[in-house]
Design a protein around this motif. Structure first.
Motif, short mmCIF file in Angstrom:
data_model
loop_
_atom_site.label_atom_id
_atom_site.label_comp_id
_atom_site.label_asym_id
_atom_site.label_seq_id
_atom_site.Cartn_x
_atom_site.Cartn_y
_atom_site.Cartn_z
N PRO A 81 0.81 -1.23 0.00
CA PRO A 81 0.00 0.00 0.00
C PRO A 81 0.84 1.27 0.00
N LEU A 82 2.04 1.21 0.59
CA LEU A 82 2.91 2.39 0.59
C LEU A 82 3.37 2.72 -0.82
N TYR A 83 3.78 1.70 -1.55
CA TYR A 83 4.19 1.91 -2.94
C TYR A 83 3.01 2.43 -3.76
N PHE A 84 1.83 1.84 -3.53
CA PHE A 84 0.63 2.29 -4.23
C PHE A 84 0.36 3.76 -3.97
N SER A 85 0.47 4.19 -2.70
CA SER A 85 0.19 5.57 -2.33
C SER A 85 1.15 6.53 -3.02
N LYS A 86 2.45 6.16 -3.06
CA LYS A 86 3.44 7.01 -3.72
C LYS A 86 3.15 7.12 -5.21
N LEU A 87 2.79 5.99 -5.82
CA LEU A 87 2.51 5.99 -7.25
C LEU A 87 1.25 6.79 -7.56
N PHE A 88 0.23 6.64 -6.72
CA PHE A 88 -1.01 7.36 -6.91
C PHE A 88 -0.77 8.88 -6.83
N LYS A 89 0.01 9.31 -5.83
CA LYS A 89 0.29 10.74 -5.68
C LYS A 89 1.10 11.28 -6.86
N LYS A 90 2.03 10.48 -7.33
CA LYS A 90 2.82 10.89 -8.49
C LYS A 90 1.93 11.01 -9.73
N TYR A 91 0.97 10.12 -9.84
CA TYR A 91 0.10 10.07 -11.02
C TYR A 91 -0.93 11.20 -11.01
N PHE A 92 -1.57 11.43 -9.84
CA PHE A 92 -2.67 12.40 -9.77
C PHE A 92 -2.30 13.72 -9.09
N GLY A 93 -1.14 13.74 -8.42
CA GLY A 93 -0.74 14.95 -7.71
C GLY A 93 -1.40 15.11 -6.37
N ARG A 94 -2.06 14.06 -5.89
CA ARG A 94 -2.68 14.08 -4.56
C ARG A 94 -2.63 12.66 -4.00
N SER A 95 -2.72 12.57 -2.70
CA SER A 95 -2.63 11.26 -2.04
C SER A 95 -3.95 10.50 -2.19
N PRO A 96 -3.91 9.18 -1.98
CA PRO A 96 -5.17 8.41 -2.02
C PRO A 96 -6.20 8.90 -0.99
N SER A 97 -5.73 9.31 0.19
CA SER A 97 -6.67 9.79 1.21
C SER A 97 -7.38 11.06 0.77
N ALA A 98 -6.69 11.88 -0.02
CA ALA A 98 -7.30 13.11 -0.53
C ALA A 98 -8.34 12.84 -1.61
N GLN A 99 -8.32 11.62 -2.17
CA GLN A 99 -9.27 11.24 -3.21
C GLN A 99 -10.61 10.83 -2.61
N ARG A 100 -10.62 10.59 -1.32
CA ARG A 100 -11.85 10.11 -0.67
C ARG A 100 -12.89 11.22 -0.51
#
Length: 272
Positions: A253-272
């Protein structure tokens, strides 16, 4: 998947033999493919200046102009079948080529079925029955199919697609199958090498072809699918970020979170 319709080889020889005599054959090559099958016993092989100890149940594939040499060690014996053939054409691969990086083949789950056919071939080659040549051709074709089914267990030769040039339709068909696979299996542990082997092409060739047609590599395309799907799942507050990561193919999940933030410019928690 390769369309094998019409890929029926001309059989040059089916030669079962037993060797109890120590010695070494001449270092040689053929201008046609040859399959050598170790039915019982063992022997040593020199293949393109590399050395292998081949034992019962192993299979060798020599594409045209592959130098090889057999040695029967002292105190050993072998029962082998050698098959020479030609005019075997695989779409996008070319004539008389099998897409293996190594001459020593891992049959994997095809082992039992392959050697059942070998037993039939040995029996048929010892007879002079009606239709012998036709049946030998059918059995050798079956062996070739099992070899190709074993491609996922083996490295694929890394020289585009091995000698033949694809038509635009064939290129599009390969990419279409890759796209379908990635969209259907993005939540799994997807390997480019495995995908390429399933499509009977090399990893390098698949990457080049995919990028030409789609505009990006298979790895980047897979990341796009996963990120878009994750963005759809994250607003569902019944799923943890770890669960969302797992649903789109990431065990960390840590790798996923870093990749998600790099991709969208925001963290997964901010997407909620």
């Amino acid at each position: 998947m390769l369309d094998l319709a019409g890929s029926v080889p001309e059989i040059l020889y089916v030669f079962p033999y037993t060797n109890h005599k120590p010695g070494t054959s001449p270092y040689h090559q053929h201008d046609f493919p040859e399959i050598s099958i170790m039915v019982k016993g063992c022997a040593d092989y020199r293949i393109a200046d590399r050395y292998y100890h081949i034992t019962q149940g192993q299979v060798l594939v020599f594409n045209p102009h592959t130098w090889h040499q057999e040695t029967q060690p002292v105190g050993t014996s072998s029962e082998q079948v050698h098959i020479g053939f030609r005019h075997f054409v695989l779409p996008g691969i070319g004539s008389d080529q099998l897409p293996f990086a190594s001459s020593v083949i891992d049959l994997g789950t095809q082992q039992t079925a392959f050697f059942n056919v070998v037993d039939q071939l040995i029996q048929e080659s010892s007879q002079r029955a009606l239709g012998k040549l036709l049946l030998e051709q059918s059995l050798v074709t079956t062996l070739l199919v099992y070899l190709l089914r074993a491609l996922p267990e083996n490295a694929v030769a890394d020289d585009q697609i091995l000698g033949g040039e694809e038509s635009p339709a064939e290129s599009q068909a390969v990419v279409t199958q890759a796209l379908y696979y990635l969209n259907a299996h993005y939540a799994e542990d997807v390997s480019l090498a495995q995908l390429a082997a399933d499509l009977h092409v090399s990893s390098a060739h698949l990457s080049r072809l995919f990028k030409t047609v789609v505009g990006q590599t298979p790895s980047n395309y897979l990341t796009d699918i996963r990120m878009r799907r994750a963005a759809q799942l994250l607003p569902n507050d019944t799923l943890t970020i770890k669960e969302v990561a797992g649903r789109v193919g990431y065990s960390d999940p840590l790798y996923f979170s870093k990749l998600f933030k790099k991709y969208f410019g925001r963290s997964p928690s901010a997407q909620r």
